[in-house]
Design a protein around this motif. Structure first.
Motif, PDB file in Angstrom:
ATOM      1  N   ALA A  20      -5.186 -58.491  -8.751  1.00  0.00           N
ATOM      2  CA  ALA A  20      -4.113 -57.600  -9.208  1.00  0.00           C
ATOM      3  C   ALA A  20      -4.573 -56.146  -9.329  1.00  0.00           C
ATOM      4  O   ALA A  20      -3.886 -55.219  -8.868  1.00  0.00           O
ATOM      5  N   ARG A  21      -5.709 -55.913  -9.944  1.00  0.00           N
ATOM      6  CA  ARG A  21      -6.180 -54.537 -10.122  1.00  0.00           C
ATOM      7  C   ARG A  21      -6.539 -53.902  -8.778  1.00  0.00           C
ATOM      8  O   ARG A  21      -6.203 -52.746  -8.519  1.00  0.00           O
ATOM      9  N   LEU A  22      -7.203 -54.666  -7.927  1.00  0.00           N
ATOM     10  CA  LEU A  22      -7.536 -54.160  -6.595  1.00  0.00           C
ATOM     11  C   LEU A  22      -6.264 -53.812  -5.826  1.00  0.00           C
ATOM     12  O   LEU A  22      -6.193 -52.768  -5.159  1.00  0.00           O
ATOM     13  N   ASP A  23      -5.255 -54.675  -5.894  1.00  0.00           N
ATOM     14  CA  ASP A  23      -3.992 -54.399  -5.213  1.00  0.00           C
ATOM     15  C   ASP A  23      -3.411 -53.071  -5.671  1.00  0.00           C
ATOM     16  O   ASP A  23      -2.965 -52.244  -4.855  1.00  0.00           O
ATOM     17  N   ALA A  24      -3.407 -52.849  -6.987  1.00  0.00           N
ATOM     18  CA  ALA A  24      -2.862 -51.605  -7.539  1.00  0.00           C
ATOM     19  C   ALA A  24      -3.652 -50.397  -7.050  1.00  0.00           C
ATOM     20  O   ALA A  24      -3.070 -49.366  -6.680  1.00  0.00           O
ATOM     21  N   GLU A  25      -4.967 -50.515  -7.027  1.00  0.00           N
ATOM     22  CA  GLU A  25      -5.799 -49.390  -6.569  1.00  0.00           C
ATOM     23  C   GLU A  25      -5.554 -49.080  -5.100  1.00  0.00           C
ATOM     24  O   GLU A  25      -5.464 -47.908  -4.711  1.00  0.00           O
ATOM     25  N   ALA A  31      -0.720 -44.295  -1.459  1.00  0.00           N
ATOM     26  CA  ALA A  31       0.300 -43.309  -1.827  1.00  0.00           C
ATOM     27  C   ALA A  31      -0.264 -41.886  -1.823  1.00  0.00           C
ATOM     28  O   ALA A  31       0.443 -40.924  -1.502  1.00  0.00           O
ATOM     29  N   LEU A  32      -1.531 -41.766  -2.161  1.00  0.00           N
ATOM     30  CA  LEU A  32      -2.185 -40.455  -2.217  1.00  0.00           C
ATOM     31  C   LEU A  32      -2.825 -40.050  -0.892  1.00  0.00           C
ATOM     32  O   LEU A  32      -3.297 -38.909  -0.759  1.00  0.00           O
ATOM     33  N   GLY A  33      -2.897 -40.984   0.065  1.00  0.00           N
ATOM     34  CA  GLY A  33      -3.549 -40.678   1.333  1.00  0.00           C
ATOM     35  C   GLY A  33      -5.050 -40.612   1.220  1.00  0.00           C
ATOM     36  O   GLY A  33      -5.709 -39.886   1.974  1.00  0.00           O
ATOM     37  N   LEU A  34      -5.611 -41.395   0.296  1.00  0.00           N
ATOM     38  CA  LEU A  34      -7.051 -41.412   0.060  1.00  0.00           C
ATOM     39  C   LEU A  34      -7.605 -42.808   0.323  1.00  0.00           C
ATOM     40  O   LEU A  34      -6.873 -43.794   0.329  1.00  0.00           O
ATOM     41  N   SER A  35      -8.915 -42.894   0.505  1.00  0.00           N
ATOM     42  CA  SER A  35      -9.565 -44.192   0.483  1.00  0.00           C
ATOM     43  C   SER A  35      -9.628 -44.666  -0.961  1.00  0.00           C
ATOM     44  O   SER A  35      -9.578 -43.867  -1.916  1.00  0.00           O
ATOM     45  N   ARG A  36      -9.750 -45.974  -1.140  1.00  0.00           N
ATOM     46  CA  ARG A  36      -9.876 -46.494  -2.496  1.00  0.00           C
ATOM     47  C   ARG A  36     -11.132 -45.939  -3.164  1.00  0.00           C
ATOM     48  O   ARG A  36     -11.114 -45.608  -4.365  1.00  0.00           O
ATOM     49  N   GLU A  37     -12.202 -45.843  -2.413  1.00  0.00           N
ATOM     50  CA  GLU A  37     -13.452 -45.329  -2.977  1.00  0.00           C
ATOM     51  C   GLU A  37     -13.271 -43.898  -3.486  1.00  0.00           C
ATOM     52  O   GLU A  37     -13.727 -43.548  -4.581  1.00  0.00           O
ATOM     53  N   ARG A  38     -12.584 -43.060  -2.705  1.00  0.00           N
ATOM     54  CA  ARG A  38     -12.348 -41.676  -3.115  1.00  0.00           C
ATOM     55  C   ARG A  38     -11.436 -41.623  -4.330  1.00  0.00           C
ATOM     56  O   ARG A  38     -11.648 -40.813  -5.237  1.00  0.00           O
ATOM     57  N   LEU A  39     -10.441 -42.497  -4.364  1.00  0.00           N
ATOM     58  CA  LEU A  39      -9.554 -42.547  -5.527  1.00  0.00           C
ATOM     59  C   LEU A  39     -10.338 -42.830  -6.795  1.00  0.00           C
ATOM     60  O   LEU A  39     -10.166 -42.142  -7.818  1.00  0.00           O
ATOM     61  N   LEU A  40     -11.195 -43.838  -6.759  1.00  0.00           N
ATOM     62  CA  LEU A  40     -11.922 -44.224  -7.968  1.00  0.00           C
ATOM     63  C   LEU A  40     -12.887 -43.131  -8.425  1.00  0.00           C
ATOM     64  O   LEU A  40     -13.110 -42.963  -9.625  1.00  0.00           O
ATOM     65  N   LEU A  41     -13.426 -42.387  -7.470  1.00  0.00           N
ATOM     66  CA  LEU A  41     -14.351 -41.306  -7.830  1.00  0.00           C
ATOM     67  C   LEU A  41     -13.638 -40.112  -8.448  1.00  0.00           C
ATOM     68  O   LEU A  41     -14.241 -39.345  -9.208  1.00  0.00           O
ATOM     69  N   HIS A  47      -2.817 -37.396  -9.390  1.00  0.00           N
ATOM     70  CA  HIS A  47      -1.494 -37.577  -9.975  1.00  0.00           C
ATOM     71  C   HIS A  47      -0.915 -38.879  -9.417  1.00  0.00           C
ATOM     72  O   HIS A  47      -1.531 -39.518  -8.572  1.00  0.00           O
ATOM     73  N   VAL A  48       0.234 -39.245  -9.892  1.00  0.00           N
ATOM     74  CA  VAL A  48       0.899 -40.466  -9.422  1.00  0.00           C
ATOM     75  C   VAL A  48       2.092 -40.064  -8.569  1.00  0.00           C
ATOM     76  O   VAL A  48       3.106 -39.605  -9.105  1.00  0.00           O
ATOM     77  N   PRO A  49       1.994 -40.219  -7.246  1.00  0.00           N
ATOM     78  CA  PRO A  49       3.109 -39.818  -6.379  1.00  0.00           C
ATOM     79  C   PRO A  49       4.340 -40.690  -6.615  1.00  0.00           C
ATOM     80  O   PRO A  49       4.235 -41.850  -7.017  1.00  0.00           O
ATOM     81  N   ALA A  50       5.506 -40.133  -6.330  1.00  0.00           N
ATOM     82  CA  ALA A  50       6.751 -40.880  -6.501  1.00  0.00           C
ATOM     83  C   ALA A  50       6.778 -42.121  -5.626  1.00  0.00           C
ATOM     84  O   ALA A  50       7.387 -43.142  -5.998  1.00  0.00           O
ATOM     85  N   THR A  51       6.102 -42.075  -4.478  1.00  0.00           N
ATOM     86  CA  THR A  51       6.124 -43.217  -3.561  1.00  0.00           C
ATOM     87  C   THR A  51       5.421 -44.445  -4.138  1.00  0.00           C
ATOM     88  O   THR A  51       5.681 -45.569  -3.702  1.00  0.00           O
ATOM     89  N   PHE A  52       4.560 -44.240  -5.109  1.00  0.00           N
ATOM     90  CA  PHE A  52       3.806 -45.364  -5.668  1.00  0.00           C
ATOM     91  C   PHE A  52       4.736 -46.398  -6.295  1.00  0.00           C
ATOM     92  O   PHE A  52       4.522 -47.606  -6.161  1.00  0.00           O
ATOM     93  N   ALA A  53       5.798 -45.950  -6.962  1.00  0.00           N
ATOM     94  CA  ALA A  53       6.720 -46.887  -7.608  1.00  0.00           C
ATOM     95  C   ALA A  53       7.350 -47.834  -6.599  1.00  0.00           C
ATOM     96  O   ALA A  53       7.496 -49.036  -6.862  1.00  0.00           O
TER      97      ALA A  53
END
Length: 272
Positions: A20-25, A31-41, A47-53
């Motif tokens: 579940a947590r991995l799916d969310a990440e 949504a941000l156009g990033l790799s998961r690794e870059r997101l976590l760093l 921010h939380v883009p509107a598309t995430f919802a």
């Protein structure tokens, strides 16, 4: 809402998922156009883009993450995927591991055949592994083959891979150093998770009452496909090692079984 709050709330909605947590990440990174690794760093800087919802709503309806993001990592490559194609699983990497072991200390296979190629999963992973190899992928689905051709082009492998509609190895009269196959192997009355049963193509999953229908057909064709010194790597379900292997041995083929990282039967290793 902060990114950390958004990830926490999304993971709660994905309680049906073992990841579940991995799916969310993965969805927030998409949504941000990033790799998961870059997101976590950089999570606290995002921010939380509107598309995430919208992505969260789709996943909460158990749509596979790979269909939402449109990509799936496999071995050393990233593949485009979408509705109508089987999503590559990490367990299938066992087949490539077996091939790497078989060809260790050699230049590797020159010719590769992938039966039931889907989006090109096993063939393109093999061609990326061995730059001197060329190969052919066969599938009964035009949708899957469209993804396979797009993936070959995106990976720069279009000149080394060709794809065609086919009924397993029917009509193929060439021998290959490496034959790869991930056929359907689910029993027709099996109950699958909703995210598989509702979204992924049934034709790539189910194989008769005992799940062995396609192994029977491939076993009858395989001896004419393997070149001297070559190997076939055929994926099996975790409970099918003995029954599937018997079909190939009955055709005079030598078979051993390789287990995956979860210590489950996963690959028939077949030689002539």
């Amino acid at each position: 809402m902060t990114p950390r709050d958004a990830l926490r709330d999304a993971a709660r909605r994905f309680a049906f998922s073992d990841t579940a947590r991995l799916d969310a990440e993965l969805l927030l990174a998409h949504a941000l156009g990033l790799s998961r690794e870059r997101l976590l760093l950089t999570l606290d800087d995002q921010h939380v883009p509107a598309t995430f919802a919208g992505f969260v709503d789709r996943r909460a309806a158990q749509e596979p993450v790979a269909y939402i993001t449109g990509t799936r990592a496999f071995w050393t490559i990233d593949l485009l995927v979408g509705p109508g194609v089987l999503i590559p699983r990490a367990d299938s990497e066992t087949l490539i591991e077996v091939a790497v072991d078989h060809f260790a200390g050699t230049p590797g296979p020159a010719r590769v055949l992938d039966l039931g190629t889907g989006p090109g999963t096993l063939l393109l992973a093999a061609l990326d592994q061995w730059p001197g190899a060329r190969g052919e992928g066969v599938d009964a689905s035009d949708t899957a083959l469209d993804y396979a051709r797009r993936n070959a082009a995106a990976l720069g492998l279009g000149d080394r891979a060709r794809f065609r509609v086919g009924d397993w190895a029917a009509g193929i009269d060439t021998r290959f150093d490496l034959v790869l196959a991930n056929p359907p192997y689910v029993e027709s009355d099996a109950v699958l998770p909703d995210e598989v049963a509702r979204y992924e193509p049934a034709g790539a999953l189910f194989a008769g009452a005992d799940g062995l229908d396609d192994y029977r057909r491939i076993a009858a064709q395989l001896s004419a496909l393997i070149a001297p010194g070559g190997v076939a790597c055929v994926e099996i379900g975790a409970e099918q090692g003995r029954s599937a292997a018997a079909l190939f041995r009955a055709r005079g083929l030598s078979v051993s079984i390789r287990r995956d990282l979860g210590d489950r039967d996963r690959c028939l290793v077949v030689t002539g």
